[in-house]
Design an enzyme around this catalytic site. Sequence first.
Site, short mmCIF file in Angstrom:
data_model
loop_
_atom_site.label_atom_id
_atom_site.label_comp_id
_atom_site.label_asym_id
_atom_site.label_seq_id
_atom_site.Cartn_x
_atom_site.Cartn_y
_atom_site.Cartn_z
N SER A 12 38.40 85.82 71.55
CA SER A 12 39.29 84.65 71.68
C SER A 12 38.53 83.52 72.38
O SER A 12 37.49 83.08 71.91
CB SER A 12 40.57 85.05 72.43
OG SER A 12 41.56 84.07 72.32
N LYS A 40 63.77 70.10 77.36
CA LYS A 40 63.02 70.42 78.58
C LYS A 40 63.09 71.89 78.96
O LYS A 40 62.26 72.38 79.72
CB LYS A 40 63.51 69.56 79.75
CG LYS A 40 62.99 68.14 79.74
CD LYS A 40 61.48 68.10 79.87
CE LYS A 40 61.00 68.56 81.25
NZ LYS A 40 59.55 68.45 81.39
#
Length: 286
Positions: A101, A153
Amino acid sequence: MKRLFNRLLPKSWRSTVVTIPVIRLQGTIMAGGQFRQNLSLASTAGLIEKAFSFDAPAVAISINSPGGSPVQSRLIFKRIRDLAIEKNRQVLVFVEDVAASGGYMIAVAGDEIFADPSSIVGSIGVVSASFGFPELMKKIGVERRVHTAGQNKAVLDPFKPEKKEDIERLKALQLEVHDTFIDLVKERRGTKLKDDPDLFTGLFWTGKRGLELGLVDALGDMRTVLKTRFGSKTQLRLVSAPRGFLSRFGLFGSNKGFSAPDIAAAAASGVIDAAEERALWARFGL
């Protein structure tokens, strides 16, 4: 300057010893806290700059990382490449246990990548993991109260059931980050990469299989490769941090103090970070 001076000397006086600076990049990749030292641009920039200041034909980088932050991975990659071009240095990367990764993203900064046959390489993908606790909240009789300015949010709040639109938004972000990762690997590895449908699916392989897929250039260890390439007298110089271990965290010799709440908060954060770090390594059986 030293190399120029060496060339001006009579041949019999010239030094035949080549010194190659070595950087060890080990650990998960994330912005570090006060009490944990992970791989980030902030924690590695000094080492990288110091290594490229050597009057040497190459810089050797040892990598042992299961990945982490894609942003920090790319920043480290870019700093290595910028200095390699600026200083006209060859970069040789050596994989230890794993370069997966984000660890592999850093590895492709190398002009050549070497691995052990049993190293783990690849995992070119993006993952986001978390926990959900909506049923637990009900059982213990705790009410979650969240007030926001902006309807999005509180997306993916772990104390609320997942919403389909929130998951789709997250996956769209992951695809963009994944595309950036793929483009970078293709740019650096080019025609060395084999046309394999699994190459960018997040799968990972041994160094031996990685060689067949074009993820690495050769199998070998650092000492053998460098001495074969630059001569039997080649010396490896490990580049270390300019300050002591404890001083990096400001515990000693620092004007900045830590209050009891600071230490408690950092300790709690450290437990979470340690769990995330353990999970990253565990994916590769380490």
